[in-house]
Every structure is written in C-alpha cells, then in structure tokens.
Design an enzyme around this catalytic site. Structure first.
Site, mmCIF file in Angstrom:
data_model
loop_
_atom_site.group_PDB
_atom_site.id
_atom_site.type_symbol
_atom_site.label_atom_id
_atom_site.label_comp_id
_atom_site.label_asym_id
_atom_site.label_seq_id
_atom_site.Cartn_x
_atom_site.Cartn_y
_atom_site.Cartn_z
ATOM 1 N N CYS C 86 -71.103 84.844 -31.104
ATOM 2 C CA CYS C 86 -70.950 85.290 -32.491
ATOM 3 C C CYS C 86 -72.302 85.671 -33.092
ATOM 4 C CB CYS C 86 -70.230 84.206 -33.303
ATOM 5 S SG CYS C 86 -69.598 84.797 -34.875
ATOM 6 N N HIS C 203 -65.343 82.282 -30.068
ATOM 7 C CA HIS C 203 -66.073 81.014 -29.943
ATOM 8 C C HIS C 203 -65.489 80.135 -28.846
ATOM 9 C CE1 HIS C 203 -68.613 81.140 -33.646
ATOM 10 N NE2 HIS C 203 -67.731 82.077 -33.934
ATOM 11 N N GLU C 205 -66.703 77.474 -27.691
ATOM 12 C CA GLU C 205 -66.912 76.041 -27.989
ATOM 13 C C GLU C 205 -65.783 75.479 -28.845
ATOM 14 O OE1 GLU C 205 -68.312 78.534 -29.427
ATOM 15 O OE2 GLU C 205 -69.061 78.097 -31.438
#
Ligand SMILES: Nc1ncnc2c1ncn2[C@@H]1O[C@H](COP(=O)(O)OP(=O)(O)O)[C@@H](O)[C@H]1O
Ligand SMILES: [Mg+2]
Lengths: 97, 750, 238, 97
Positions: C86, C203, C205
C-alpha cells in the site's frame, strides 16, 4: 476560452500539507524556502462568449461549488491574456532525482 | 466592559455581576475571555450537572467514572479499557470535513491522554433526508472527514450508526467514540501537582483557529452564524500520529506528573482543569507558546482551539528529557510555566500579568442552574395513535423491499467502506453486525461495542427512549457474545433555556440512569451537546449510548448471520406488535406518533442472560437484535447482511392483530437466534426455566425468505438476492453520481 | 528469517506487518527507523502501509527521501527482497524502484473492503507458493490506489510479466466491476524486472490469521520465506 | 519573493476529479463548461534573491519533489509581476449555497 480558478486556504487557516512540504524542501537542501501553501487550480474550458459575463458565471461557480467558503478563498483568471506572468511553458519533468 | 462585549461572550448580566464579585474588580479582556469559555455550557455543564449527578457511576470494575478525560473499566489481566464519546455537531455543520475530522482528533486525544493506545473508533451520525443535496453534501463531507483523520492516524473505525430525519436537516449530529487499552498500573490523569514543576506545551503551533469554539457550541444557530466561520479548525492527523506515539513513549518513563489534551477552550481549559484537579495553581507566559501567526494577543492564545496540542506537567529536573523526546518526533515542546502553590491561574505576557483568576472561580464556582422544566403539551397529541385509521398492509413483498431500502435500515456500507476498519489487526467483527468486536492484544479476550440511540423514541418519550437506547446497546453487545460492562453517552438536545427541552433532558437522564442501574452497566462518562437548533427548529432529543462489553474468549464471537441450511430459528423475548414510533409508520404513513414500545427492564435482562448462557453452552450459531424495522427486517438482515452469500429461510408466525404489527412492530428485548436442530429442546427448556418467551420461527435454507403469518394473506416470499440488492442500494443510490460532486467541497487534500 | 519493517513518520501498518510476521508466520521481525542509515542483517525488507508524512503532496512523495531509502535502494540493487504494501508500494513507485504511479481512486473516495485478486505471475519470490491462477482474498484500504503507467511502460510490464496481481471477481474474471479503484488493467501489484522488488495495494498482513477471516496473505509471506531459504546460504545482502 | 508552482496532470492522464466537477457544474446549470481539469498550485515564499537563480532552484524542486514526472507537468511563475493576469483580488466567498 480558458479560465483558471485558484482555490487557496485562507491565510489564517492551518495548511498541514504546506507545512510538510516545506519541511521536506528544507531537508532536501532548500533553506531559502520560507513558507509553502498548497491550493488547487481548476482549469476550465468554456464555450466562447463574452469575458465579463463569463467571469460572473465563474465566480458564481466558485461560491456554489468550487470553493469552500469556510476555509478557502478563490480567484478567477483568464488564460492567454497578454501577460508577463507566464514565463515558462509547461515542462514535462524528466529527471526524477 | 460594555454590555455588548459581555453579551458577545455569551455571559448574562447576572453572570457578569458574579464574575466581578469574585474578582473584586473589572476583568481584563483576557480574563473575560477565560470566564466566557469556562462558564460556557460546553465546559461548565451548568444546565446539566444537577441531573448528571444522579447517574450510577460506580461498579466493582469501574476504575474511573465521569470527571477525567475518559472512563476506565478493568477488563482483567492487568488491563483496562478507556473509552468516551463526544459530539462535534456544530463544527461539522459549519464545515463537515474538518468538523468531523477534528472531532475524531479530539476524542483520540481524550483517550491517549490517559495513557491508553486508541484501538477502535465508532461514529454516530444524524442527517436530514438524502433527497436534499445539502444533506448529501454534509454526509459526504463528514464521512470523508472521519475517514480522513481516522484512516491516516491508523485507528480503525469499526462501527457506528446513521439515521436520517427531517429535524436533522439544519442540525446534523456527529458523535464520535473512541476506545483504547492501557495497563491498569499505567493510567495517567489530568492532574497538576508539585509546586515548581514545569508546565510543558507540546504539539502543533497555536493559531487563531477555533477562537470561541466552546461558546459557539453553546448557542443556537441563527442567521449570521456562518459568519463565524473563521473559527473553523483544520485537523492534521499526521501531526497527531506523531503526538500520539510521542506521548505514549514519554508515558513509559516516570517523568510525567499529569497530562491533559487541549480540546475545547484550548490552553484555558487545560490549565484550569489540571490545576483544579490537583488543587494547585498554574502560572504560564503566553509569549512562550509556539505560535503559527504573528501578533497574537494573550486573549487569542488563551482561547485558541488549534488542534493537536497537549499540556504536560513534568517532574522538576526532567524537562530536558521530555523536550528531547518530543523533538525526536519533530514536535514543538516548550516549558511555558510552572505549578504554583496558590490555587490561581496566572497568565503573563512577556512577564506582565494579563489574567489572574482563582481556579475555583472557573470551576466549582461556575454558575449552576436548575432551569425550569415543563412537559410539552403536544406530547399527548403525539402519543395518540389510532391504528383503526391506518389500513393494514396488503403486499408484504413490496413493503419489505421498501423498508430495507429506507436509508435508516439500508446497508451502511457506503459509509463504512470509506473507513479503514481493519488496521491494527484486531477487528473480529466488522461493521455491519449488531456490535463491533476487537481482540485485546496480548490476551485471549475481546471487547464488543455498539452505539445506539433512536431519536424518534426519545422525542415521543424521552425517559423511555433513553431506556430503550441503553437496553439496545446492551442487547447488541450480547448478540456478539459479550457481557455488557459499562456505557459512555452523548446527549444531544436543543436549547436548555426552553423549559420543554429541559424537561426532555431531565427525563432522558433519568431513564438512562434507571436502565443503567438495572442492567448493571454504570455510566463512565459522556458528553452533553445543547443548543442543537437552528432558527428555533430543534432536533429530536437524541440520546446516544456507547455500550462496551467483554468476551473472555475471543474465539467465541457471535455474529448475526444465518450459518447453515437446516439451522433452527428462534425468537427470544416477547412477541408483541407495537407500531408506535416505528420506522414503518414513518416510512409508509409519514407518522411519528404513538406510544413508544414498552420496555420491561427485568425481562430485558433475562433475555440477555438466556442468550449469553446458551452461547456459553455452545448452542448458538447466530444472534441478532430486533431493532428498527422489527422482526421482518431482523430476519431479512440475518439472511443478507453477512459477508458471504445470502441464505434463505422459511418462517411461520402465529396470528397477531395486524400484519404490519407482526412484521414491523418494534417491540424491544427480542433476539433472533439460530441453533443446530438437536439443540432446540435445550434452548426452549432453558428459556422456559428463566421465564423468557421463546418461539420457534422456522429454519434456515433455500434462496428465498418466506414469512407466512397464520390466517393472513400477503405475507413475504422473496429471493434473498433481491432483498439484498434493495438493501445495498438504499443509501448508495443517492451517491452514484452525486458522491463525487458532493464530496468535492470540504476536501482540501485534493 | 529476519524481516525488517521500515517505520516512516505516519506509517500505521508497521505494527500490523510485525504481528503478521511474528504471529502469523512465526518468523523474526524488527523495526527500522526511517532516519537509520543501515539495515542491519535483515533478509527481507517490508515498507508497510499507512500515511507516511500524512500522504501530503502525493502518497509516498516525501517518504522516499528518508535517510533510510539509500540503504533500501542499495539492498534492492543487490537483489534483496523488498515488499511494499500500500503506502510502501507508493513509496517504491515514487522512488523509481518500481514502474508507474498512483492516481486517486476513480470514485475519489477511500475504499476499505475485501477484494479478490488473481495471481498473474507465480515466478516471483513473493508468489511462488501460489497455485496457478490462484485467487487470493485480501483487503484493500486506500484513497490513492489507481495504478497508472504510460503505454510504453505498460507494454513492458506485460511483455516481461511484471504484473503480479490483478483485481478480479471471486471466480477469477478481470472485470471493471471487480476493480475497486480504477487501476489500469486491474493492476493490483507489480514487480521489477529482477523480480526482487514487489509492490501491492492490498494488505496481506490483514489476512494472516484464521481469526481475522482470511489467511491468504500468508501465501505471500510464506513464499518469501521459502525463496529466501532456497537461495544459497552464502547469499549476502547489505 | 513569492512564486507559484503549478502541478497539473498530463493531458494523457485521466482526471476523474475534473470530470466530476464538470458533471456537477453541468447539473448545477453551467452547460457552457466544456472541460475541467484540476491541479495543484503551490505557493512558495522565498528569501529574496536573484530571480533567475531562484527559478532554477524552483524547477529543481519540481523535478525532485513537487511533481511526479510519470503523471504530472509543472510550471513556475513569479508573483507580483507587472501583469494583467490577476484581475480580481482574492475574494472571500460568502454564499455557501
Ligand atoms: N456511521 C457509521 N459508521 C460505521 N459503521 C456504521 C455507521 N452507521 C452504521 N454502521 C454499521 O452498520 C450496521 C448497522 O447499524 P444499525 O442499523 O445501527 O445496527 P443495529 O440496529 O443492529 O444497532 C452496524 O454494524 C454499524 O456498525
Ligand atoms: Mg441500533
């Protein structure tokens, strides 16, 4: 006919973006920069017509939509006027470093 | 001091007389400014204090009730939850993006001031109907502002609520909630102590923004209010992110004595409140305050509401350590004064005293009013509702599609998809459910939270409306599998000088207190926002309850959505048909009238108890609260509201007086539950044993929602995909094209 | 394996990347401050998401001048694995470590939602554990993720197979509706020609634990670990 | 010394914001608007010095930081030049509707 509308933050209003850019310029070695403020420029192409009428319309557009009167000022300019203000032609940035 | 000047400061002649008596002389202009903000409704709670005192604020796990920047609740394992809700209604009306953004900035500071890391935001919004372009503009701007600030600073916005009604057209409500986690032994307070200790200013420079913000929030809007615009503040979430990290870092040392954010009334309020809590004095020199603009007067510096600033009291001798830490984060930090023994606020300007006021004069001795109250006569008429005059529903299908598309009920995805609800990796239940759930880092626990408040109910019956809001909040948290712990609240009302408004307020506070007492969820704090009216048109009295609940096992989170074909569906709680104040009456008959649904708090508690017990036993697959739109809407939401593919259900209901009453009546204390079929007898037995009605409604399955009502025609049979489409479009349809246009204004980071 | 996570002022997914590496992946992670000049002995660098410098001016424009970026560039030049998520992706674009630029989302709004992504290139150290044509479910959350490249660059991207991820429907079609931000050709992630620098808008994560609803992000992190292991032991960077 | 830096999207880059504004203006009753493009104006206050040197420095700032050459063009102007371009003074908008 082309006009440019400048919409800028009122002087008394905090401009966090300008502050951040100034900080960055300082770190990049431009200590001569004393202040940075960021605004918008809105380039408007209009059907040809009378300039003074167009100005009135543009200012109305500013009040109604383009500017946020609470925190912003605006200014209308016409392009292609015999003016010394435009010294350089649009430049395509080439060298990113 | 001319009468005009005094009036311009929002002080009455009588208040001014008292002020002079306290000082024993004429005030300086700076002093007048200081009194004006400290005695404003916003800071002094002069109209509301006597009522708020009656609220239940104690509990075995409540470590901090009202009085600090936020409430603190023990959640075990040495940790506490710190939370609070605040209004930013007036600024958001004047400048939606910045007003909402700075509201988020303010509530975040309230939380990290106490030593907690902010982990979850929520927002409660009220606007006029979306047909009006101006309301779309306000909604777009507010949502962009909340996202602009929260997303940037990296605190997830995990939930909220949004309603639309005419009365909010000229007075939108923007309430923001924040919750953080701290170690129990590392809670900071906003107390000054230790004579000689340095008072340190940190954060952004002071500009002329927001001067008179607190007084502005304490008066009604009228023609010309918009002229006050230069008071609008611009938020800088980037600086706040640095401030947040720097403050949490300094709090790991023992250099601090106290810390307070500068919110409404800026430097004035923070110095005065810190001194008052510590029963000491504070002396500062405004010339040392970092300034953004030239030539600012002491008056302006003391009253500025520039954002992203904090006031610290450090231990003597630790100045350097504090200043150097902040400079590492590229933040201004300056010693601007000292703690003094005599409990006075002393303000100097290059050494010259420009204000000196006994601290108590600004706090304890601030005016306190028991304003006249009177029950509005029009309530009786409003309460009267003759259902005979209203034709019953004929076409269930058409009505369901219409009600799920009503912006009050429709999906709020258009809003929450503009918020980062995932950052920090704690979000277990995302926006769209009854309550949001986040895991508590480093533990196996989770916290559930919900914002609730039905302005229509409060309008028709403020006491009952407030009770219903507390009950709904608790029920929402229970639907996530959590035990309700405590509340914070935001009370949005009209002009307290109007006895009818004051009556509404008194009633609402009483109702809220009673419900909290009975449900065992004390009040840890809140916020009162009066003067929500424009040109005499007030809003619905709007009580917003922020309920927080605890789950011991974060892997056992419940959601509202149907899980598997064949699961059995139950209605837990009373089966009545109460249409008073319902979304149905409003939408289909343009009526805001009738008796609000009655609530039996004992029953409410039992319903919640049964839900938690059955969940504990592992029998539940889903749980959903019946709220706006009643049973039919709740069932539809269970089918279509989840993140996966929609699921159908077959429902059979017994009798009832009217079809609309059965489908859309908003009787409280009701939950839609599902269980695997083999668990049905156990649930029924447990409910019976507790004296809670428990009705078997039908089963999950298929691709359509069928609701049959015995002995009635015109019931519901619709493909769930179609219901979902209508529900998803309800708000979205107003913004397909417009969003962009309306969103343009009020955005400066173009 | 040791992951270094660069913290810029305004990064806010730094902590999330850290948690995903430690808790989701079970590997080591450490933070690197943007003012640091050296990276220490890390095996892979992550430029995390967030709003470095508030995204003022343009996302990533100011951060790319941070003191640490010299070392990051050097690390990449020597073949070290660099993952930009990002805002990290935006910084890599601004720094010229990846081709293209980001424009504001087509709808001019921030968007946070789970999206489907088709793995277009499995021959990278970041995706080689994915199945052919695998579809990952990961969230996006950004206001400036509208990927742009001029026609020459785009041609290059396609010829050299540098497009790693594209937004797609749950069943894998590349459609306009599946595109959350207007990105050119639905591009969600690209790598450099050497294949060792990868930037993506979604994302991973945030999809690194069952309890968070998806573990698809681990395909990317695990690919990194496995390719680092495959590299010769003597391989050195920094 | 004050300069203005204009940073605008290259012609070849789609400008959704400009498009949106144009659409909005059309709905608001300004059919004469043919095209709208939005850019940034960065107002920079510099320590006084020689203008041509300042220009070179400003253009360097643009190449390095202020503009992204992949998508943007830039142009530098100095303010307060004897120019007909500034016809109106900054106006504080009054009417919000
Ligand atoms: N302004 C908002 N911001 C974030 N989430 C919102 C907002 N408004 C509504 N939501 C979400 O939409 C869902 C439905 O809200 P609501 O109708 O109030 O639910 P309930 O009736 O169960 O309390 C909730 O999950 C809520 O968190
Ligand atoms: Mg609700």
């Amino acid at each position: 006919m082309r006009a440019r509308v400048f919409v800028t933050l009122k002087r008394s209003v905090l401009d966090p973006q300008g502050k951040a850019i100034q900080g960055a310029l300082e770190t990049l070695g431009y200590p001569e920069v004393e202040e940075v403020r960021v605004g918008k420029v809105i380039e408007i192409t209009l059907k040809d017509g009378e300039r003074s009428a167009a100005r009135a319309r543009l200012e109305e557009m500013c009040r109604r939509l383009l500017a946020n009167p609470v925190i912003e000022d605006y200014r209308v300019e016409f392009e292609a006027e015999p003016s010394g203000a435009r010294e350089t032609e649009p430049t395509s940035a080439k060298d990113p470093a | 001091m001319t009468p005009e000047l005094i009036a311009a400061h929002g002080l009455t002649a009588e208040e001014y007389r008292i002020l002079r008596e306290i000082l024993g002389r004429e005030p300086t202009l700076t002093e007048l400014g200081i009194f004006s903000v400290m005695w404003s409704e916003h800071c002094s709670y002069k109209s509301s204090r006597i009522y708020l005192k009656e609220l239940p604020t104690q509990g075995s796990n409540i470590l901090q009730g009202p009085g600090e920047n936020a409430g603190v609740v023990d959640i075990g394992e040495g940790l506490v939850a710190v939370f609070k809700i605040e209004s930013h209604n007036h600024p958001s009306f004047i400048e939606p993006y910045q007003g909402a953004a700075t509201g988020v900035g303010g509530i975040l500071r309230d939380i990290f001031t106490m030593g907690a890391r902010p982990l979850a935001l929520m927002d409660s919004l009220r606007f006029g109907p979306l047909e009006e372009p101006r309301n779309r503009y306000l909604l777009s701007g507010v949502v962009a502002g909340i996202g602009g600030y929260g997303n940037c600073i990296g605190v997830p916005t995990v939930g909220g609520e949004t309603y639309f009604a005419d009365c909010y057209s000229h007075n939108p409500l923007v309430n923001v909630f924040n919750l953080g986690i701290a170690r129990r032994d590392r809670i900071f307070t906003a107390r000054a102590a230790g004579v000689g200790n340095p008072v340190i200013y940190v954060g952004s420079k002071t500009g002329r923004d927001g001067i008179h913000g607190a007084t502005m929030a304490s008066e009604s809007f009228h023609e010309g209010s918009e002229e006050r615009r230069p008071t609008v503040q611009v938020g800088d979430p980037f600086t706040e992110k640095l401030l947040l990290e720097a403050c949490l870092e300094i709090m790991k040392t023992d250099a601090l004595v106290g810390i307070q954010d500068m919110g409404a009334a800026g430097l004035t309020c923070s110095t005065v409140e810190m001194a008052a809590r510590g029963e000491v004095g504070i002396e500062i020199d405004v010339a040392r305050v970092p300034q953004r603009e030239e030539g600012m007067s002491s008056y302006e510096i003391m009253l500025s509401e520039s954002q992203e600033r904090m006031l610290l009291v450090a231990k003597e001798g630790r100045e350097e350590e504090v200043l150097s830490l902040f400079s590492r984060w590229d933040l201004d930090a300056v010693v601007i004064g000292r703690v003094t023994e005599e409990p006075k606020l002393t303000v100097r300007d290059r050494g010259r005293v420009v204000a000196q006021i006994p601290v108590a004069a600004l706090t304890e001795d601030a005016p306190l009013y028991r304003r006249p109250v009177s029950r509005p006569g029009w309530l009786d008429e409003l309460g009267h509702l003759d259902l005979q005059e209203i034709p019953d529903l004929r076409d269930g299908n058409e009505s369901l599609l219409r009600i799920v598309a009503s912006p009050n009920i429709a999906s709020k995805a258009w809003i929450y998809e503009q918020y980062d609800y995932l950052v920090r990796l704690n979000s277990l239940v995302l926006p769209g459910a009854d309550a949001a759930v986040i895991r508590v880092p480093g533990t196996s626990k989770a916290l559930a939270m919900s914002l609730d408040g039905n302005g229509r109910f409060c309008y028709l019956n403020p006491r009952q409306g407030a009770m219903l809001a507390v009950a709904e909040g608790a029920r929402n948290v229970v639907c996530a599998g959590a035990k309700p712990l405590a509340i914070s609240n935001c009370l949005n009302f009209g002009n307290p000088e109007n006895p009818e408004i004051m009556w509404q307020f008194a009633e609402a506070v009483r109702g809220m207190g009673d419900a909290c007492r009975l449900l065992g969820t004390p009040v840890t704090g809140g916020n009162v926002s009066f003067y929500n009216e424009t040109e005499g048109n007030g809003i619905y009295p709007t009580v917003v309850i922020a309920m927080v609940g605890l789950l011991d096992d974060q892997t056992r989170v419940l959601t509202p959505w149907f899980q598997n074909d064949g699961d059995e569906i139950f209605l837990l709680g009373p089966f009545r048909e109460e249409l008073g104040g319902s979304e149905y009456l409003n939408l289909f008959h343009h009526l805001v009238a009738g008796q609000v649904p009655s609530i039996d708090l004992e029953m409410e508690k039992k319903v919640q108890g049964v839900c938690l017990q059955t969940h504990q036993a592992g029998w539940l697959l889903s749980a959903h609260d019946c709220a706006e739109g009643g049973l039919a809407v709740a069932l539809a939401e269970c089918c279509i509201g989840g993140p996966g593919e929609p699921r159908g259900a077959r429902i059979h209901l017994e009798g009832g007086q009217r079809l609309d009453g059965v489908l859309y009546g908003e009787t409280p204390s009701r939950l839609v539950l599902t269980t695997p079929p083999q668990r049905s007898p156990e649930i029924e037995a447990l409910a019976r044993h507790q004296g809670v009605p428990c009705l078997r409604l039908g089963t999950v399955g298929g691709t359509s929602l069928q609701i049959r009502v015995q002995g009635r025609k015109g019931a519901i049979n619709l493909p769930v995909a179609e219901i979902r489409r209508a529900w998803q479009n309800g708000i979205h349809q107003y913004f397909e094209e417009q969003s962009i246009r309306d969103g343009l204004r009020g955005r400066i980071h173009g | 394996m040791k992951f270094g996570i660069v913290v810029f002022p305004g990064s806010n997914c730094d902590h999330d990347a850290y948690r995903a590496i430690r808790e989701g992946l079970g590997e080591e992670a450490r933070f690197l401050w943007h003012k640091d000049q050296s990276l220490g002995d890390v095996d892979c660098l992550i430029l995390p998401g967030g709003f470095s410098y508030g995204d003022y001016l343009r996302a990533g424009a100011i951060a790319r001048f941070s003191p640490i970026m010299g070392a990051v560039t050097e690390f990449a030049r020597r073949g070290g694995l660099v993952l930009g998520i990002c805002n990290g992706f935006q910084i890599l674009l601004e720094a010229g470590l990846l081709p293209g630029a980001m424009l504001r989302n087509r709808a001019l709004k921030f968007v946070c939602r789970f999206v489907s992504l088709r793995v277009e290139n499995r021959n990278t150290p970041f995706t080689h554990l994915c199945r052919p044509g695998q579809i990952l479910k990961l969230p996006v959350k950004h206001g400036e993720g509208n990927y742009f490249a001029d026609p020459d660059t785009l041609r290059l991207l396609q010829e050299r197979d540098l497009v790693v991820l594209r937004y797609c429907t749950p069943s894998g079609e590349i459609t306009v509706d599946a595109n959350p931000n207007g990105a050119l050709k639905n591009i969600a992630g690209v790598c450099n020609e050497a294949g060792n620098v990868f930037g993506l808008m979604p994302h991973p994560e945030n999809a690194s634990a069952e309890i968070l609803g998806s573990v698809d992000g681990l395909f990317i992190f695990r690919s990194i670990v496995s390719s680092l292991k495959k590299r010769s032991d003597g391989y050195q960077v920094a």
